[in-house]
Design an enzyme around this catalytic site. Structure first.
Site, PDB file in Angstrom:
ATOM      1  CB  CYS A  22      -0.781   0.065   1.223  1.00 33.49           C
ATOM      2  SG  CYS A  22      -0.032   0.365   2.912  1.00 33.49           S
ATOM      3  CB  CYS A  25       4.747  -0.084   1.083  1.00 28.04           C
ATOM      4  SG  CYS A  25       3.685  -1.581   2.719  1.00 28.04           S
ATOM      5  CG  ASP A 420      13.969  24.891 -33.277  1.00 29.93           C
ATOM      6  OD1 ASP A 420      14.367  26.641 -33.362  1.00 29.93           O
ATOM      7  OD2 ASP A 420      14.293  24.046 -34.139  1.00 29.93           O
ATOM      8  CG  ASP A 620      16.797  19.956 -32.841  1.00 26.90           C
ATOM      9  OD1 ASP A 620      17.247  20.686 -31.756  1.00 26.90           O
ATOM     10  OD2 ASP A 620      17.965  20.933 -33.884  1.00 26.90           O
ATOM     11  CG  ASP A 624      16.022  23.906 -30.445  1.00 24.19           C
ATOM     12  OD1 ASP A 624      16.441  24.947 -31.111  1.00 24.19           O
ATOM     13  OD2 ASP A 624      14.971  23.287 -30.924  1.00 24.19           O
TER      14      ASP A 624
END
Length: 733
Positions: A22, A25, A420, A620, A624
């Site tokens: 759960c 944990c 871009d 790309d 960038d």
């Protein structure tokens, strides 16, 4: 145990974790890991049962991390073993459920026969067998949790089932006084129902993670190695870089490589999401796990093992599904206090019924047990990771690779998207858009032949675009002599009895060739931001060719959809302002910045962020990189085979801006599903706890402990199933 494949020099370790039950944990293990000063990041994912740790490799070794996990009461495994462990877990959950169900049914059938000593002895034996076999895991988990000074779901189950079992045991032996009621069916059926929930939950988790399983099954097991002695069938794992493999029609390509001989049509849909097969010829690259639909080809291996595209994608998907989205912090905070509060509510329930309402002990006791077993922190722990698992799987099917699960949440709230220009909005390479003869007497095909002949030996991008246009038109370059290329001017050569001159305006001026006949048309093309190449034969101008980096087919449509989604778009480019303005107008972006250097792109991202706007960047992934890293969500378009090296949080395998639209839609749908899951998990407990406590008993609405356990088990299942419903949105993409 080998673990080197999951580590890099920076100190990162991914591993599978068994024993997570759960959200408590998860919190316990993360806390234990972060107690070590050499560990800077620890993320544990309940849905896929994985851990991810960033650590200082100078101070800590992977074995030390595994030791911490063991000490916390959990079992670490190499990440690659997770799928086998999941299959084993599913089989074990099924077997324990069937055993506990078969043992519980006789108890249920005979639960009214308290006067029959033989029946009661049988029930005692069956209940004891269930309690300390199928129920033993809950005791182990509870003990581990208590040792770690926390409380998880196992504590609730162990307390609830033990209370019912040991009360019935004492009553059976008459230690609680004469005529005390025995209810062995409660503890036995509780364990059976919870085991049923665990089994269904494990099955549902498997369905949620189907996308990754499909990827793993794509890998080729065998390869046909070409040797000096002929072809040889070998395991794909023995292929090395530089080896030649033969791939026939219908076979899976075993490695990333380059076609050296032959060709065929390859189905790349499992990698790119593109349904149409791609034609491959000598010199083309191919990707491992794609399928050769027809033809025969020899492929030289260029990437093998962990370096292949498929291996990189699998690694990326694992990391994304193991990542923790920001909204998960809310569930973690609630889960940390959940079990102690439930235990307190159970004690209050007992005291109110027994002391204030003067109810009999057994009634108060049963209400308290129902409160303990109906509460479930699992549902909250699974709410976020299961939705992200399904969402990232849907994205994967469209060739959209989510490197961080949190990116799906962040992208859903994008306010600004920076785009871009070159390679993102536009094709990225120039194409010939216009070919204008100087007079009607000049044959356009002859003009194109002259242009292609002069450009045939040049590597300039415009020359390559001219050759591509000629080949598309079915025109081959002629044989030229006295070829001369001058940088910044153009090309001259002899062809067809003329001295051809192909180049820019400076070349024409130097050769004293007048441009007046095309002055008006040249002015129009220049205003459109196109690059011009003049063609002259002898001393006369015969035509002009115009080139431009054109918009991709889906760019304008994608930008229009961004606007409809309420996202502001801004194009940023290093090109001149006049060219940028034309492309911006064609694409329909809200604004643009021109003459921008890569460093300035990052500053533009920061400027929007300083305004408090959630900003995404599409580029790309290489030029960038600073802007992609700075943005809340960096989207690398056209990932190709270097996908794992990209800076972006999301990588698009295809050069299609519409995939960004799809990624945003998937992100929004995923976040919506997370919110639904968290709402229902909380609503379930808010509604279920009062019912279990007997608050509505005056209306005849009560909940027996065993049915409270069943309700608890199904709460987790419902969250996982609700996440799987995300798959319905695939039709909308």
């Amino acid at each position: 145990m080998a673990i080197s494949n999951n580590i890099n020099p920076s100190g990162e370790l991914s591993f599978a974790v068994r024993g997570l039950h759960c959200a408590s944990c998860v919190n316990t293990l993360e806390k234990k890991l972060l107690e070590n000063p050499a560990i800077t990041t620890a993320i544990v994912n309940l849905a896929v049962e994985t851990g991810f740790v960033c650590f200082d490799p100078q101070l800590l070794k992977p074995a030390d991390i595994f030791a911490i996990v063991h000490a916390a009461g959990f079992t670490p495994d190499e990440a690659g073993e997770a799928d086998h462990a999941a299959d084993d877990s599913l089989r074990i959950q099924r077997n324990w459920f069937l055993f506990s169900l078969l043992a519980s049914l006789p108890i249920m059938i005979t639960m009214g026969m308290h006067g029959n000593r033989a029946v009661m002895q049988l029930n005692l034996l069956l209940a004891t067998a269930v309690q300390f076999s199928a129920g033993l895991d809950f005791y182990r988990g509870a003990w581990t949790s208590i040792k770690n000074r926390s409380a998880n779901m196992d504590v609730l189950v162990a307390l609830g089932t033990s209370a019912a079992y040991f009360y019935s045991l004492l009553a059976y032996f008459g230690l609680l006084g004469p005529h005390r009621e025995v209810f062995f069916e409660t503890s036995a059926m509780l364990i059976a129902f919870i085991r049923l929930g665990k089994y269904l939950e494990a099955r549902a988790r498997g369905k949620a993670g189907e996308a990754l399983k499909k990827l793993l099954h794509l890998q080729a097991d065998k390869a046909r190695l070409v040797t000096p002695d002929g072809e040889k069938d070998v395991p794909a794992s023995v292929i090395r870089v530089g080896d030649i493999v033969l791939v026939r029609a219908g076979e899976t390509i075993p490695v990333d490589g380059e076609v050296v001989d032959g060709g065929g049509v390859v189905d790349e849909s499992m990698v790119t999401g593109e349904s149409l097969p791609v034609s491959k010829k000598s010199g083309d690259t191919v990707t491992g796990a794609t399928i050769n639909r027809n033809g025969v080809m020899r492929v030289r291996a260029t990437r093998i093992g962990e370096a292949t595209l498929l291996a990189q994608i699998v690694k990326m998907v694992r990391e994304a599904q193991g990542d923790k989205a920001p909204i998960q912090r809310f569930a973690d905070a609630v889960s940390a206090w959940f079990v102690p509060i439930v235990l307190l509510l159970a004690a209050i329930t007992f005291m109110i019924w027994f002391l204030l309402l003067s109810s009999d002990f057994l009634t108060a006791f049963r209400f308290a047990i129902a409160v303990v077993v109906i509460a479930c922190p699992c549902a909250m722990g699974l709410a976020t990771p299961t939705a992200i698992m399904v969402g990232s799987g849907i994205a994967l099917g469209r060739g959209i690779l989510v490197k961080k699960g949190s990116a799906l949440e962040i992208i859903s709230g994008l306010q600004v998207l920076l785009l871009d220009k070159t390679g993102t909005l536009t094709v990225g390479t120039p194409t010939m858009t216009d070919l204008v003869p100087v007079t009607r007497g000049v044959d356009p095909e002859k003009l194109l032949e002259c242009l292609a002949t002069a450009e045939a030996h040049s590597t300039h991008p415009l020359a390559q675009a001219a050759l591509a246009a000629a080949l598309e038109a079915g025109i081959s370059p002629g044989e030229a002599t006295d070829f001369e290329e001058r940088g910044g001017f153009g090309i001259t050569c002899n062809f067809g009895g003329f001295r051809l001159a192909v180049g820019n305006e400076r070349l024409m001026e130097e050769l004293e060739i007048t441009l007046a006949p095309l002055e008006k048309r040249v002015d129009e093309l220049t205003r459109a931001g196109k690059s011009l190449v003049y063609v002259a034969a002898g001393s006369a101008l015969v035509g002009v060719a115009a080139f431009a980096d054109t918009l991709k087919p889906g760019s304008a449509k994608a930008v229009a959809q961004f606007r409809s989604m309420g996202i502001t778009t801004c194009m940023i480019t290093g090109d001149h302002a006049d060219v940028a303005a034309i492309v911006a107008r064609q694409a329909g972006v809200d604004s643009f910045e021109a003459d921008v250097l890569p460093g300035r792109k990052q500053e533009v991202v920061k400027e929007y962020q300083r305004r408090g706007m959630i900003t995404g960047m599409v580029g790309d992934g290489i030029n960038d990189a600073p802007a992609l890293a700075q943005a809340e969500v960096g989207i690398a378009i056209g990932g190709g085979t270097d996908v794992a090296k990209e800076t972006g949080d999301i990588v698009l395998m295809r050069d299609d801006l519409l995939d960004v639209v799809r990624a945003i839609k998937i992100g929004r749908a995923t976040l919506s599903k997370v919110r639904q899951n968290l709402f229902w998990a909380l609503f379930y407990n808010i509604l279920g706890l009062p019912v279990a406590a007997g608050l509505f008993s005056g209306f005849g609405i009560t909940l027996k402990p065993e049915y409270a356990g069943l309700a608890m088990a199904f709460s987790s299942v419902s969250v996982v199933l609700n996440s799987i419903l995300l798959k319905r949105m695939e039709k909308e993409l």
